[in-house]
Design a protein around this motif. Structure first.
Motif, mmCIF file in Angstrom:
data_model
loop_
_atom_site.group_PDB
_atom_site.id
_atom_site.type_symbol
_atom_site.label_atom_id
_atom_site.label_comp_id
_atom_site.label_asym_id
_atom_site.label_seq_id
_atom_site.Cartn_x
_atom_site.Cartn_y
_atom_site.Cartn_z
ATOM 1 N N ASN A 1 16.434 6.184 -1.196
ATOM 2 C CA ASN A 1 17.226 7.221 -1.862
ATOM 3 C C ASN A 1 17.214 8.512 -1.053
ATOM 4 N N ALA A 2 16.051 8.847 -0.484
ATOM 5 C CA ALA A 2 15.940 10.084 0.285
ATOM 6 C C ALA A 2 16.820 10.040 1.532
ATOM 7 N N VAL A 3 16.746 8.939 2.286
ATOM 8 C CA VAL A 3 17.568 8.828 3.492
ATOM 9 C C VAL A 3 19.048 8.807 3.137
ATOM 10 N N ALA A 4 19.410 8.083 2.091
ATOM 11 C CA ALA A 4 20.815 8.042 1.682
ATOM 12 C C ALA A 4 21.301 9.429 1.291
ATOM 13 N N ASP A 5 20.468 10.195 0.604
ATOM 14 C CA ASP A 5 20.855 11.556 0.211
ATOM 15 C C ASP A 5 21.111 12.433 1.428
ATOM 16 N N VAL A 6 20.297 12.271 2.475
ATOM 17 C CA VAL A 6 20.497 13.063 3.689
ATOM 18 C C VAL A 6 21.734 12.588 4.443
ATOM 19 N N LEU A 7 21.895 11.281 4.606
ATOM 20 C CA LEU A 7 23.037 10.761 5.364
ATOM 21 C C LEU A 7 24.369 11.136 4.717
ATOM 22 N N THR A 8 24.381 11.211 3.404
ATOM 23 C CA THR A 8 25.640 11.478 2.704
ATOM 24 C C THR A 8 25.845 12.945 2.372
ATOM 25 N N GLY A 9 24.838 13.764 2.655
ATOM 26 C CA GLY A 9 24.968 15.186 2.385
ATOM 27 C C GLY A 9 24.578 15.598 0.986
ATOM 28 N N ALA A 10 24.118 14.680 0.163
ATOM 29 C CA ALA A 10 23.631 15.061 -1.161
ATOM 30 C C ALA A 10 22.390 15.944 -1.045
ATOM 31 N N HIS A 11 21.670 15.807 0.070
ATOM 32 C CA HIS A 11 20.533 16.691 0.369
ATOM 33 C C HIS A 11 20.681 17.182 1.800
ATOM 34 N N GLY B 1 19.655 2.441 -1.179
ATOM 35 C CA GLY B 1 20.053 3.809 -1.465
ATOM 36 C C GLY B 1 21.522 4.052 -1.189
ATOM 37 N N LEU B 2 22.026 3.515 -0.083
ATOM 38 C CA LEU B 2 23.440 3.697 0.238
ATOM 39 C C LEU B 2 24.339 2.918 -0.704
ATOM 40 N N SER C 1 32.788 -4.274 12.012
ATOM 41 C CA SER C 1 33.519 -4.410 10.748
ATOM 42 C C SER C 1 33.409 -3.174 9.862
ATOM 43 N N ALA C 2 32.649 -2.172 10.311
ATOM 44 C CA ALA C 2 32.390 -1.006 9.474
ATOM 45 C C ALA C 2 32.869 0.273 10.152
ATOM 46 N N LYS C 3 33.160 1.265 9.353
ATOM 47 C CA LYS C 3 33.549 2.558 9.883
ATOM 48 C C LYS C 3 32.366 3.254 10.553
ATOM 49 N N HIS C 4 31.177 3.020 10.018
ATOM 50 C CA HIS C 4 29.983 3.688 10.552
ATOM 51 C C HIS C 4 28.834 2.686 10.598
ATOM 52 N N ALA C 5 28.119 2.676 11.709
ATOM 53 C CA ALA C 5 26.941 1.820 11.837
ATOM 54 C C ALA C 5 25.688 2.675 11.700
ATOM 55 N N ILE C 6 24.771 2.223 10.898
ATOM 56 C CA ILE C 6 23.492 2.916 10.710
ATOM 57 C C ILE C 6 22.412 1.957 11.178
ATOM 58 N N VAL C 7 21.837 2.247 12.335
ATOM 59 C CA VAL C 7 20.820 1.384 12.926
ATOM 60 C C VAL C 7 19.452 1.941 12.559
ATOM 61 N N VAL C 8 18.656 1.133 11.887
ATOM 62 C CA VAL C 8 17.347 1.575 11.410
ATOM 63 C C VAL C 8 16.268 0.871 12.228
ATOM 64 N N LEU C 9 15.581 1.634 13.042
ATOM 65 C CA LEU C 9 14.543 1.111 13.923
ATOM 66 C C LEU C 9 13.222 1.814 13.633
ATOM 67 N N GLY C 10 12.136 1.275 14.215
ATOM 68 C CA GLY C 10 10.836 1.916 14.027
ATOM 69 C C GLY C 10 9.705 0.925 14.103
ATOM 70 N N ASN C 11 8.647 1.211 13.366
ATOM 71 C CA ASN C 11 7.439 0.387 13.467
ATOM 72 C C ASN C 11 7.046 -0.180 12.115
ATOM 73 N N ASP C 12 6.247 -1.229 12.156
ATOM 74 C CA ASP C 12 5.518 -1.690 10.977
ATOM 75 C C ASP C 12 4.124 -1.090 11.094
#
Length: 814
Positions: free
Chosen positions: A633-643, A410-411, A554-565
């Motif tokens: 797509n949904a998470v990317a929209d929220v992180l970037t402000g599209a939603h 999505g990003l 190496s990046a301006k912003h780090a997005i760490v995605v954690l959770g469960n299976d």
């Protein structure tokens, strides 16, 4: 069902033509065809919790807990409509519906009786099936379930698109020993907390049936509980009661509540159980038991007729017996994962996302590609770190994904491939034993649970991407051939046990046997003891943390995605033992934040976590349930402000395990459970969720209206204004508190909610109507609900603790 007399009449006419033997056969889940009457074979049950499940490729919506986080009735209704339309497509256009599906049986019989939604309350965040419920609040659960059922049922006045069955009656929130555990529920908790979630959709006329839970409640197995008749059938006499799988036999074999299956089946039928999901598709034991029960006089033919009559009426209500008048008969396979349903899946996934923290407005991200003309600007825009950042996971009740968009995908779509990198952040290891070496494997720690007292891990072959799993006859051979951890028994889970010599023996969590290297150099899981097992040297080939730190730096912003299976830790049959993140995930997060303080934590999980360190140290935190095909797509929209995010938590996020009573403690009043009674300081409150804009609340104005029969309604009115510069949605929540109550009552009780959208500067007046009966408490003395005279405080706001406006009203009841 009462609203479809023609269907009831048709069912009664068919019932009169059936022989006693044929009627007994109809009591089993798999009903045989009766050709002389034109009756096709039928079975109860098609899983449809958040999309069509278990039968093929279909639109996958967010998990139910994520749908609950939307607080959006209309959205739930539209999701239910889409799901039931796809169920119809599978049933009516079978050849085309299964053409693209990766299922072994391309033509399973599809039932219009759908087993959804789950209305068990999310009382305990450790519950393995937390992902299946909507909310810890009974009103919110009832409202969301009613909306989803309304979509499943359809809009036709007499013909139901599908016939939904509510799960699981009653007091079902524990997976450990779930088929023998006896849950003590005090009368007030039973009537004020547990029953309303079922009563709402049943009294709304949108539920066709109910499924009892495996457990016992107050000493009685739910499948023979008197509340089937005293509560469920009192609300709707025509409800079909479908057993859970193998629960009828459990009455004897596991619960030992009856001495024989003949006696138990007879008792269940008399208690009101209509359909018996027992012994898989083999109906013979059920038929034999009921035949003997009838011969012994334990049941009558009238008892059988009552159950079969309800089952036939449910079938008739879906238009099965009059296809020429069925308004849904023309639905075909073209609706499955159609553009409209895919767009709805994206809308639902966006609506389910909750912004937990946004310190200094670090979100939305201002991402851009590196400026190639500036030698100093050689950093990537973002690094997506974590196993879940590049994957879209399903759960036990998901359908087959028609496609999948990960968060990294999505990003990249939003900002270009060169602007975003993604790394797993997992350690890569090999297993050495003498001359033999196995690997490299991507090594994931999924934490511990009640069932898994030691941390369980998956080993994913780096070369093929497949998981090490049990295979062959008897599950003794071990091969990297599973695409995902899955199955009722998860065969891809491994425990690492260190020996006294500093080596490691590896145990299959599924079989309990240990790994051994055979004479031919292959792996087997057939050693019964650690002494018989092969001792391995675990060699680290790549440090996941080092890889993650390098990517973050190496990046301006780090997005760490954690959770469960959802297949591993916390699922059906498996409760969690606590709220903590798996140790390896916590370590990964801390290392990334140290390397790049400009970090966002995205939690993708079926349940809450105790993330105290993250809440203190990570600038921005987002939570979403597993969101289905459009997650990325949904998470990317929220992180970037599209939603602009507007999800709200459907349950309390507790700060620590010590805040939780015992899992089997259902006394939410006496033990201070849930947002209603808890006086603890929580990590995140029920109803919490942030926005990229701000909303101002006006005064709360209360009036009392009395109808011609003397019934009172409290009308609560307030104005909401978007005081920010961005369009957004707010979830307006109204709570009540009895100030003069003679018994302990909720500190706050949800009385209404509305999700509204406002442009910058726009105002909207929200009006709630609260019948006075909603202020009642259960009186054990009267055996009924009682509304007391006295003063009641109402508060309105953004969450159960962020309530800027309040007003009180005094009720003088005759």
């Amino acid at each position: 069902m009462t609203e479809v007399p023609d269907a009831t009449a048709k069912a009664a006419a068919l019932l009169a033509e059936l022989s006693v033997a044929e009627k007994i056969a109809f009591l089993h889940q798999h009903q045989p065809a009766v050709e002389r009457l034109g009756l096709a074979a039928f079975h109860t049950g098609c899983e449809a919790l958040h999309g069509v499940a278990w039968i093929g490729r279909a639109t996958v919506f967010p998990q139910a807990v994520g749908l609950g986080a939307t607080w959006d009735r209309d959205l739930l209704r539209r999701v239910g409509e889409a799901v039931s339309t796809e169920v119809r497509a599978f049933r009516q256009d079978t050849e085309n519906a299964f053409q693209a599906s990766d299922v072994a049986d391309k033509h399973p019989m599809v039932s219009l009786n759908v087993w959804a939604p789950v209305v068990n309350l999310l009382r305990d965040p450790r519950w393995g099936r937390n992902e299946e419920g909507y909310s810890e609040d009974p009103l919110a659960t009832a409202e969301m379930a009613t909306a989803y059922c309304r979509g499943l049922r359809g809009e036709h006045p007499t013909i139901w698109r599908t016939a939904p069955v509510l799960k699981h009656f009653l007091a079902y929130n524990v997976e450990t020993d779930r088929d023998v555990i006896d849950i003590e529920v005090p009368p007030r908790v039973l009537n004020e907390y547990e029953l309303p979630a079922f009563r709402g959709p049943i009294q709304a006329g949108v539920a066709a049936g109910v499924m009892p839970g495996y457990n016992l409640t107050n000493g009685v197995p739910n499948h023979v509980h008197p509340l089937i008749k005293d509560a469920l059938r009192a609300w709707n006499p025509e409800l079909v009661i479908c057993s859970d799988a193998q629960a009828p036999s459990n009455l004897v074999e596991r619960e030992k509540y009856f001495a024989s299956h003949v006696e138990s089946h007879a008792a269940a039928l008399k208690a009101g159980l209509d359909s018996y999901t027992d012994n898989g598709p083999d109906a013979r034991p059920t038929i034999e038991r009921f035949t003997q029960a009838l011969e012994q006089g334990l049941i009558s033919e009238a008892d059988i007729d009552a159950a079969v009559g309800r089952l036939l009426a449910m079938r008739a209500a879906t238009g099965e017996f009059d296809p020429d008048t069925d308004p849904y008969a023309g639905i075909g396979a073209d609706v499955i994962s159609c553009p409209a349903h895919n767009a709805l899946a994206l809308q639902a996934a966006r609506a389910a996302i909750v912004l937990l923290k946004n310190e200094d407005e670090t979100l939305p991200l201002a991402l851009s590609e590196p400026d190639e003309t500036d030698p100093a600007d050689n950093r990537l825009a973002a690094a997506v770190i974590g196993h879940l950042g590049s994957r879209v996971l399903t759960d036990w009740y998901s359908g087959e994904l028609p496609y999948a968009v990960s968060i990294a995908d999505g990003l990249r779509t939003a900002f270009g491939d060169r602007a975003v990198t993604a790394v797993d952040g997992a350690e890569v290891i090999s297993l050495r034993a003498g001359e033999a070496e196995f690997g490299p494997f991507c090594h994931q720690d999924w934490g511990t649970s009640v069932q898994y007292p030691i941390a369980v891990r998956t080993l994913q072959a780096v070369e093929s991407g497949k998981y090490l799993t049990l295979a062959g006859d008897g599950d003794t051979e071990v091969l990297a051939e599973a695409w995902t951890p899955d199955g009722w028994v998860v065969k891809e889970l491994w425990e690492f046990h260190e020996t006294d010599e500093g080596q490691t023996v590896v145990r299959s969590n599924a079989s309990g046997r240990y790994l051994r290297v055979g004479d031919d150099g292959r792996l087997f899981a057939d050693a019964t003891t650690a002494e018989e097992a092969t001792a391995f040297v675990v060699e680290s080939l790549t440090s996941g943390i080092r890889q993650a730190v390098a990517a973050a730096a190496s990046a301006k912003h780090a997005i760490v995605v954690l959770g469960n299976d959802p297949h591993i830790n916390g699922r059906e049959t498996v409760d969690r033992d606590g709220l903590a993140l798996p140790a390896d995930q916590e370590a990964l997060l801390r290392a990334v934040v140290e390397a790049n303080p400009n970090t966002t934590l995205v939690l993708v999980s079926s349940y809450p976590y105790a993330i105290g360190w993250a809440a203190e140290n990570v600038p921005s935190i987002v939570w979403t349930a597993h969101g289905g095909q459009e997650l990325g797509n949904a998470v990317a929209d929220v992180l970037t402000g599209a939603h602009n995010p507007a999800g709200r938590l459907p349950q309390t996020w507790y700060a620590a395990d010590s805040d939780l009573p015992a899992p089997q403690d259902y006394d939410v009043i006496g033990s201070g459970w849930t947002y209603q009674y808890s006086r603890r300081e929580h990590l995140y409150a029920f109803g919490h969720g942030l926005s990229y804009t701000t909303f101002e609340y006006g005064d709360l104005v209360l009036t009392v209206r009395e109808d011609q029969l003397g019934a009172l309604t409290i009308v609560a009115e307030t104005q909401i204004t978007n005081s920010g510069s961005t369009a957004g949605q707010d979830v307006v929540q109204l709570y009540s508190h009895a100030l003069d109550a003679s018994v302990p009552t909720p500190l706050r009780r949800l009385q209404g909610f509305e999700r509204i959208e406002l442009a910058p500067g726009e105002s909207h007046t929200v009006v709630f109507e609260v019948p006075a009966e909603r202020l009642a408490h259960w009186s054990e003395e009267l055996g009924a609900f009682r509304v007391q005279s006295g003063e009641y405080e109402f508060t309105v706001g953004r969450s159960s603790i962020d309530l800027p406006s309040s007003a009180s009203v005094k009720l003088n009841l005759r």
